[in-house]
Design a protein around this motif. Structure first.
Motif, PDB file in Angstrom:
ATOM      1  N   ALA A  99     -39.611 -18.626   1.999  1.00  0.00           N
ATOM      2  CA  ALA A  99     -38.653 -19.721   2.183  1.00  0.00           C
ATOM      3  C   ALA A  99     -38.785 -20.781   1.199  1.00  0.00           C
ATOM      4  O   ALA A  99     -40.008 -20.939   0.829  1.00  0.00           O
ATOM      5  CB  ALA A  99     -39.052 -20.200   3.691  1.00  0.00           C
ATOM      6  N   PHE A 100     -38.077 -21.545   0.819  1.00  0.00           N
ATOM      7  CA  PHE A 100     -38.116 -22.697  -0.107  1.00  0.00           C
ATOM      8  C   PHE A 100     -38.654 -23.797   0.804  1.00  0.00           C
ATOM      9  O   PHE A 100     -37.957 -24.554   1.312  1.00  0.00           O
ATOM     10  CB  PHE A 100     -36.645 -22.972  -0.471  1.00  0.00           C
ATOM     11  CG  PHE A 100     -36.142 -21.730  -1.305  1.00  0.00           C
ATOM     12  CD1 PHE A 100     -36.870 -21.324  -2.192  1.00  0.00           C
ATOM     13  CD2 PHE A 100     -34.662 -21.426  -1.103  1.00  0.00           C
ATOM     14  CE1 PHE A 100     -36.006 -20.011  -3.099  1.00  0.00           C
ATOM     15  CE2 PHE A 100     -33.994 -20.722  -1.405  1.00  0.00           C
ATOM     16  CZ  PHE A 100     -34.812 -19.705  -2.731  1.00  0.00           C
ATOM     17  N   GLY A 101     -39.870 -23.686   0.729  1.00  0.00           N
ATOM     18  CA  GLY A 101     -40.589 -24.712   1.516  1.00  0.00           C
ATOM     19  C   GLY A 101     -40.426 -26.011   1.653  1.00  0.00           C
ATOM     20  O   GLY A 101     -40.529 -26.791   2.623  1.00  0.00           O
ATOM     21  N   SER A 102     -40.063 -26.939   0.404  1.00  0.00           N
ATOM     22  CA  SER A 102     -39.632 -28.089   0.334  1.00  0.00           C
ATOM     23  C   SER A 102     -38.212 -28.334   0.593  1.00  0.00           C
ATOM     24  O   SER A 102     -37.896 -29.752   0.460  1.00  0.00           O
ATOM     25  CB  SER A 102     -40.015 -28.696  -0.847  1.00  0.00           C
ATOM     26  OG  SER A 102     -40.044 -28.084  -1.992  1.00  0.00           O
ATOM     27  N   LEU A 103     -37.532 -27.527   0.889  1.00  0.00           N
ATOM     28  CA  LEU A 103     -36.049 -27.832   1.413  1.00  0.00           C
ATOM     29  C   LEU A 103     -35.915 -27.726   2.905  1.00  0.00           C
ATOM     30  O   LEU A 103     -36.664 -27.037   3.351  1.00  0.00           O
ATOM     31  CB  LEU A 103     -35.136 -26.740   0.701  1.00  0.00           C
ATOM     32  CG  LEU A 103     -35.071 -26.707  -1.031  1.00  0.00           C
ATOM     33  CD1 LEU A 103     -34.075 -25.779  -1.446  1.00  0.00           C
ATOM     34  CD2 LEU A 103     -34.493 -28.213  -1.400  1.00  0.00           C
ATOM     35  N   SER A 104     -34.907 -28.391   3.510  1.00  0.00           N
ATOM     36  CA  SER A 104     -34.591 -28.310   4.687  1.00  0.00           C
ATOM     37  C   SER A 104     -34.260 -26.724   5.068  1.00  0.00           C
ATOM     38  O   SER A 104     -33.593 -25.938   4.064  1.00  0.00           O
ATOM     39  CB  SER A 104     -33.767 -29.102   5.239  1.00  0.00           C
ATOM     40  OG  SER A 104     -32.505 -29.038   4.779  1.00  0.00           O
ATOM     41  N   ASP A 107     -30.618 -26.292   3.800  1.00  0.00           N
ATOM     42  CA  ASP A 107     -30.615 -26.340   2.468  1.00  0.00           C
ATOM     43  C   ASP A 107     -30.832 -25.236   2.038  1.00  0.00           C
ATOM     44  O   ASP A 107     -30.536 -24.722   0.801  1.00  0.00           O
ATOM     45  CB  ASP A 107     -31.476 -27.412   1.611  1.00  0.00           C
ATOM     46  CG  ASP A 107     -30.530 -28.932   1.478  1.00  0.00           C
ATOM     47  OD1 ASP A 107     -29.317 -28.713   2.096  1.00  0.00           O
ATOM     48  OD2 ASP A 107     -31.124 -30.039   1.464  1.00  0.00           O
ATOM     49  N   ARG A 110     -27.810 -22.961   2.134  1.00  0.00           N
ATOM     50  CA  ARG A 110     -26.919 -23.638   1.225  1.00  0.00           C
ATOM     51  C   ARG A 110     -27.335 -23.116  -0.272  1.00  0.00           C
ATOM     52  O   ARG A 110     -26.337 -22.871  -0.910  1.00  0.00           O
ATOM     53  CB  ARG A 110     -26.899 -25.019   1.267  1.00  0.00           C
ATOM     54  CG  ARG A 110     -25.431 -26.032   1.149  1.00  0.00           C
ATOM     55  CD  ARG A 110     -25.890 -27.269   0.599  1.00  0.00           C
ATOM     56  NE  ARG A 110     -26.387 -27.940   1.973  1.00  0.00           N
ATOM     57  CZ  ARG A 110     -25.585 -28.715   2.553  1.00  0.00           C
ATOM     58  NH1 ARG A 110     -24.188 -28.577   2.531  1.00  0.00           N
ATOM     59  NH2 ARG A 110     -26.103 -29.287   3.660  1.00  0.00           N
ATOM     60  N   VAL A 111     -28.461 -23.210  -0.647  1.00  0.00           N
ATOM     61  CA  VAL A 111     -28.835 -22.729  -1.939  1.00  0.00           C
ATOM     62  C   VAL A 111     -28.367 -21.329  -2.234  1.00  0.00           C
ATOM     63  O   VAL A 111     -27.921 -20.788  -3.387  1.00  0.00           O
ATOM     64  CB  VAL A 111     -30.445 -22.935  -2.224  1.00  0.00           C
ATOM     65  CG1 VAL A 111     -30.734 -22.058  -3.139  1.00  0.00           C
ATOM     66  CG2 VAL A 111     -30.630 -24.502  -2.299  1.00  0.00           C
ATOM     67  N   ALA A 112     -28.756 -20.352  -1.211  1.00  0.00           N
ATOM     68  CA  ALA A 112     -28.536 -18.967  -1.061  1.00  0.00           C
ATOM     69  C   ALA A 112     -26.853 -18.920  -1.391  1.00  0.00           C
ATOM     70  O   ALA A 112     -26.372 -18.155  -2.125  1.00  0.00           O
ATOM     71  CB  ALA A 112     -28.790 -18.400   0.128  1.00  0.00           C
ATOM     72  N   ARG A 146     -37.914 -29.133   7.466  1.00  0.00           N
ATOM     73  CA  ARG A 146     -38.248 -28.537   6.321  1.00  0.00           C
ATOM     74  C   ARG A 146     -38.943 -27.325   6.555  1.00  0.00           C
ATOM     75  O   ARG A 146     -39.477 -26.967   7.626  1.00  0.00           O
ATOM     76  CB  ARG A 146     -39.716 -29.495   5.795  1.00  0.00           C
ATOM     77  CG  ARG A 146     -39.327 -30.427   4.640  1.00  0.00           C
ATOM     78  CD  ARG A 146     -40.302 -31.202   4.350  1.00  0.00           C
ATOM     79  NE  ARG A 146     -41.542 -30.248   3.396  1.00  0.00           N
ATOM     80  CZ  ARG A 146     -41.843 -30.683   2.156  1.00  0.00           C
ATOM     81  NH1 ARG A 146     -41.160 -31.505   1.560  1.00  0.00           N
ATOM     82  NH2 ARG A 146     -42.537 -29.589   1.561  1.00  0.00           N
ATOM     83  N   ARG A 162     -30.640 -16.651   5.248  1.00  0.00           N
ATOM     84  CA  ARG A 162     -30.275 -16.810   3.572  1.00  0.00           C
ATOM     85  C   ARG A 162     -29.625 -15.465   2.830  1.00  0.00           C
ATOM     86  O   ARG A 162     -28.814 -15.710   1.878  1.00  0.00           O
ATOM     87  CB  ARG A 162     -31.785 -17.196   2.801  1.00  0.00           C
ATOM     88  CG  ARG A 162     -31.716 -17.962   1.808  1.00  0.00           C
ATOM     89  CD  ARG A 162     -33.091 -18.310   1.454  1.00  0.00           C
ATOM     90  NE  ARG A 162     -33.887 -17.271   1.175  1.00  0.00           N
ATOM     91  CZ  ARG A 162     -35.118 -17.447   1.176  1.00  0.00           C
ATOM     92  NH1 ARG A 162     -35.866 -18.701   0.724  1.00  0.00           N
ATOM     93  NH2 ARG A 162     -36.115 -16.448   0.922  1.00  0.00           N
TER      94      ARG A 162
END
Ligand code: ATP
Ligand code: MG
Lengths: 300, 659
Positions: A99-104, A107, A110-112, A146, A162
């Motif tokens: 997981a993208f640890g520093s994003l919520s 998010d 959303r990034v995906a 997060r 994701r």
């Protein structure tokens, strides 16, 4: 959700064809050949260190096979880069969380979604309802946290959400239910059936035998890198080679596998005492699910 | 014919010394996954220690050798592994790079402090002996070096293949988990390999110091040769490393012998290793994405746009007051320099802080921008942006050949690029010229040239503020989110369909463009610029200060810019501790480098705490205004803290995430 049925009658969605992976002297995957069809859930099971994750890495392009081919939606993708396979409709989750640890949590999805939309996604944020996806996998209550602060089971569901943002034709799920409690696992099983009913193919590595036997249409068993059996759950249960590979695993699912399956590593470890293979090399080993590192019993 | 032989022998000699140093580098990298940029710096310091023992104190040669190679170097290697680099291999590559760059700079400072500049010589071993081979005279030192390198090769072979601990070392190369399974002790293995590694660096340094002299920089930069050799063996294979080292030594020797000593090609003689490194990196096979999440990344809080605009305005007012208050031109130039450095550091915030990539040549990109600006006919806004665009293009070109590679290799190729530009391009006739300078005019905006230094500094500050705000806007948008995602998990980004190669090239280009803009503005500020203003080596303290002050935030970059501007000022005010200042900076970065949020983030925390203490009391005393929530002061500190966390929802309607 998927507007065109995929796969069709001709070619399977995914074909793994005599794949061999060697790490130095170790053969992690040995002439593995199997298929996964659209609209079905396919299980890939086997003892620790059997080469399941390595297979996933080969299929998704993170690991180059020493030999063999991977065909996806009728095309040979063995040499294709990771992102190209994803664009073709392949999504995966990871045994060791990615997981993208520093994003919520929101998010992350959303990034995906932005990535899926390509250049447009990078310039203009997407309008799609991210929250609906979070809701679908059942983690909307974590949306603003997060990603490195949520429980393991939730993070696995997040990885699934994701993937779904990209509307994949094939889902590769590596131990998706570890860290989930019993009722969560039930819900997860339903979700898998739903996803398959939409026409997606699902290939799943899983140690929870209840779940595997309950939701899979087909199961392939990997042992020491080779496929030792393929068939329906019923056939796999009765297969003598499988019973040999899984010491203690018999027709009936053992009692303590059903009870006490609360969330967390200890429960999963307990489940796995039944899955230690006879093979001498791995006899004294067990696995910490979240990390997947093989360590000797005495160290633990 | 005889010259061919003698140059071959010379090449074999230097190659042998490189091989010794490079094998140490490979050993430490493979067992701990920490690429030691400071490997050459250790060799340099150890050569100085050897000089101190054998020459200054007059100890017996063999005793000195034994003390350095058998006691001091291994002890240092062991200590460094235990207390500095332990665990770095599992973290982000950028952190490991910054920490070892810190060692690099710190060791150079230390050497300058302990052994102030003065002529020193280390005599070659058995100085008067040698062998006459036809027309060629081979010195005993050369023979000894070659023999020692063979000895090292054999020794390492026996160690790795015939001993238990060596088997454990090889196992940890392939699979650390496997090592534990066999009951190996990873800590012992790691410490031992660092002890041997630093000892080999020392041996290489000592053998070369009698030939190239005891110089802080020359000996340290020899490490580039070692990198290049090690790269041929893909940082794994010792035999290939030896082949690479010997090949490089011979190539270098032939370049000196057969390339013309004047004209453009003369420049290539000095950069053979950097070229070699570049070529080898470009030819490396496709790197596989790293699976396994990078741990320990904490992001600095993201201020709201209103807040950043307010702070930017405050900074502008502050500088305007300085200018209006009649600051001397010399000091104004310093303020402008700080703004330049701050902008270059902003480019690192984008690249390193958000993107997780390290550039070891950011000042070189600024130099490209400055060079382009100085060549302009008309220094107006269009020209300024053209200069920045040229720097951006060069940045993208550097990243392009290493498209398929990641992290470490990208950083090393910037290192090679920095050296190439320093020695070959910047000093060439068509650029600044050898020791030469170029004139650059002040920027003119809409036809009005900003002639006064004060006005120019104000314009520079404006650019800094705009750049900072633009960066924050980018970070908040989807582009910024994707950047963070790429830093957190490249493997996941790939499987979600992101083609990270082009993204990386774009990122490098954008970052280089920002640095180039800063360099161009700097050229206009100074009026006269030369290659010396953009020396490659200065990119390293720049990187370190950016990290120390916080490479994840605009505030950190601004403070870091001021810090870097002050560095030479402090040094010229206190020449006695010039080296010490570098040492403090370097070793400070070693201590702080693990947290890229740096001092700025500590300040943010402190600021919030102070606000939390002070504001409730203030609120008590103020009358309750209409529209303002009457806030209970008895909520306690924690409630106050939560209250004061960023107030404005961001563009996407969500309160920004916090640490
Ligand atoms: N990068 C690697 N380098 C060397 N050996 C590896 C590497 N990755 C996996 N292996 C080895 O390959 C074998 C198969 O590993 P893999 O992770 O595929 O097993 P798995 O079936 O997923 O096991 P688990 O149930 O524990 O997740 C193991 O023996 C492992 O040690
Ligand atoms: Mg696995």
């Amino acid at each position: 959700m998927s507007d065109h049925p995929i796969g069709g009658a001709h070619a399977p969605l995914l074909e793994v064809d005599h794949v061999v992976v060697q790490f130095g002297g170790v053969t992690a995957v040995n002439e593995a050949t199997f298929v996964a069809d659209a609209g079905t859930v396919t299980g890939l099971i086997g003892p620790n260190g059997a080469g399941k994750t390595t297979c996933f890495n080969v299929i998704s392009g993170l690991q180059k096979p020493t030999r063999g081919k991977v065909r996806f939606r009728g095309r040979n993708v063995t040499g294709a880069p990771v992102h190209r396979r994803s664009k073709r409709g392949m999504g995966r989750t990871f045994q060791r969380l990615e997981a993208f640890g520093s994003l919520s949590v929101r998010d992350n999805v959303r990034v995906a979604y932005d990535i899926h939309r390509g250049l447009a996604g990078l310039v203009r944020p997407g309008a799609k309802d991210i929250d609906a996806l979070l809701d679908r996998v059942g983690i909307s209550s974590y949306a603003d946290e997060r990603a490195d602060s949520i429980p393991t089971g939730t993070a696995r569901l997040l990885e699934l959400a994701r993937c779904l943002a990209g509307d994949p034709k094939l889902l590769l799920l590596d131990e998706p239910s570890s860290g989930l409690d019993e009722s969560e696992t039930d819900d997860f099983g339903d979700l898998l059936r739903d996803l398959a009913a939409e026409g997606r193919g699902i290939l799943m590595v899983e140690h929870d035998m209840d779940l595997v036997m309950g939701v899979c249409d087909t199961i392939h068993v990997l042992d020491f890198g080779s496929i030792i059996a393929s068939g329906t759950p019923g056939e796999i249960r009765r297969d003598p080679a499988v019973q040999r590979a899984y010491l203690g695993y018999s027709d009936e699912v053992p009692e303590h596998e059903l009870v006490g399956a609360s969330a967390g590593a200890s429960a999963v470890e307990e489940t796995r005492t039944d899955l230690v293979p006879v093979g001498a090399a791995t006899e004294a080993t067990t696995v910490i699910p979240a990390v997947g590192a093989t360590i000797p019993e005495d160290v633990r | 014919m005889s010259s061919l032989i003698s140059f071959t022998i010379l090449g074999l000699f230097t190659g042998a010394a490189y091989a010794i140093a490079a094998s140490g580098l490979v050993l430490t990298y493979t067992t701990t996954r920490v690429f030691n940029i400071a490997h050459g710096a250790f060799g340099m310091v150890m050569a100085f220690v050897f000089w101190d023992f054998s020459q200054r104190q007059g100890l017996n040669l063999f005793l000195s050798l034994f003390l350095v190679l058998g006691v001091i170097a291994p002890a240092i290697g062991w200590g460094i592994q235990r207390f500095v680099t332990k665990g770095l291999g599992e973290g982000p590559v950028s952190v490991a790079l910054v920490v070892t760059v810190g060692l690099f700079v710190g060791l150079i400072g230390l050497a300058q402090q302990v052994w102030p500049p003065e002529p020193r010589t280390v005599p070659p071993f058995m100085a008067s002996s040698g062998v006459q081979l036809g027309d060629t005279y081979i010195t005993a030192h050369q023979i000894i070096t070659i023999v020692i390198s063979i000895g090292v090769a054999l020794g390492l072979y026996v160690l790795l293949n015939r001993t238990r601990i060596g088997t454990a070392m090889r196992a940890s190369v392939d699979n650390p988990e496997l090592l534990k399974l066999f009951g190996g002790k990873p800590d012992t293995v790691a410490a031992l390999s660092w002890a041997i590694g630093i000892s080999l660096a020392a041996l290489g340094g000592i053998l070369l110091s009698s030939v190239i002299g005891l110089s802080y920089y020359d000996l340290t930069l020899l490490v580039i040769n070692a990198y290049a050799a090690a790269m041929l063996g893909r940082l794994k294979s010792l035999p290939l490393t030896f082949v690479g080292a010997m090949g490089l030594g011979i190539l270098q020797s032939f370049a000196v012998a057969y390339l013309p000593s004047d004209g453009f090609l003369a420049g290539t003689r000095a950069v053979v290793p950097a070229l070699f490194l570049f070529v080898v990196i470009v030819l490396m096979p496709q790197a596989q994405l790293r699976i396994g999440q990078v741990k320990g990344i904490v992001s600095a809080p993201l201020p709201s746009i209103t807040k950043s605009v307010a702070w930017g305005g405050a900074l502008l007012v502050f500088v305007a007051l300085l200018v209006g208050g009649g600051m001397s031109t010399a000091n104004l130039l310093l303020v402008g320099t700080a703004a330049t450095y701050a902008m270059v550091m902003l480019s690192l915030v984008l690249l390193t802080g958000y993107g997780g990539h390290v550039s070891l040549a950011q000042l070189t990109f600024a130099g490209v921008g400055a060079l382009a600006y100085a060549k302009l006919e008309q220094p107006n806004l269009a020209g300024l942006f053209l200069a920045a665009a040229i720097a951006a293009g060069v940045g993208a070109l550097v990243a392009l050949p290493v498209l398929r590679l990641t992290g470490l290799y990208l950083a090393l190729s910037t290192l090679a690029f920095g050296v190439l530009m320093d020695k070959m391009i910047f000093q060439a006739e068509f650029a600044f010229g050898f020791n030469g300078t170029l004139q650059a005019g002040r920027l003119s905006i809409l036809g009005n040239a900003i002639e006064s230094t004060g006005g120019y500094v104000l314009v520079m500050t404006l650019f800094l503020v705009l750049m900072g705000i633009a960066l924050l806007l980018l970070r908040r948008g989807s582009l910024g989110r994707v950047l963070i995602a790429m830093r957190d998990s490249p493997a996941a980004c790939g499987t979600l369909g992101l083609d990270m190669r082009w993204f990386r090239v774009g990122l490098f280009g954008l970052s280089a463009g920002m640095a180039g803009l800063a360099g161009a503005l700097f050229a206009g500020l100074r009026g006269t610029i030369g290659a010396a203003d953009f020396q490659f080596f200065n990119s390293l303290p720049l990187l370190l200060l950016a990290v120390v002050f916080g490479v994840t935030s605009v505030t950190g970059a601004t403070l870091g810019g001021v810090g870097l501007m002050l560095l030479p000022v402090m040094q010229s005010n206190n020449p006695g501790i010039a080296g010490l200042i570098f040492a403090v900076l370097g070793f400070g970065a070693v201590a702080l480098g693990r947290d890229p949020n740096g001092l700025a983030n500590l300040m943010f925390g402190l600021g919030r705490r102070i606000q939390a203490l002070v504001l409730p009391q203030l609120r008590d005393r103020l009358p309750v205004l209409p529209g303002r929530r009457p806030d209970g002061s008895d909520d306690g500190e924690d409630a106050g803290l939560a209250d004061l966390l960023p107030e404005t929802p961001d563009a996407t309607g969500k309160v920004p995430a916090h640490v």
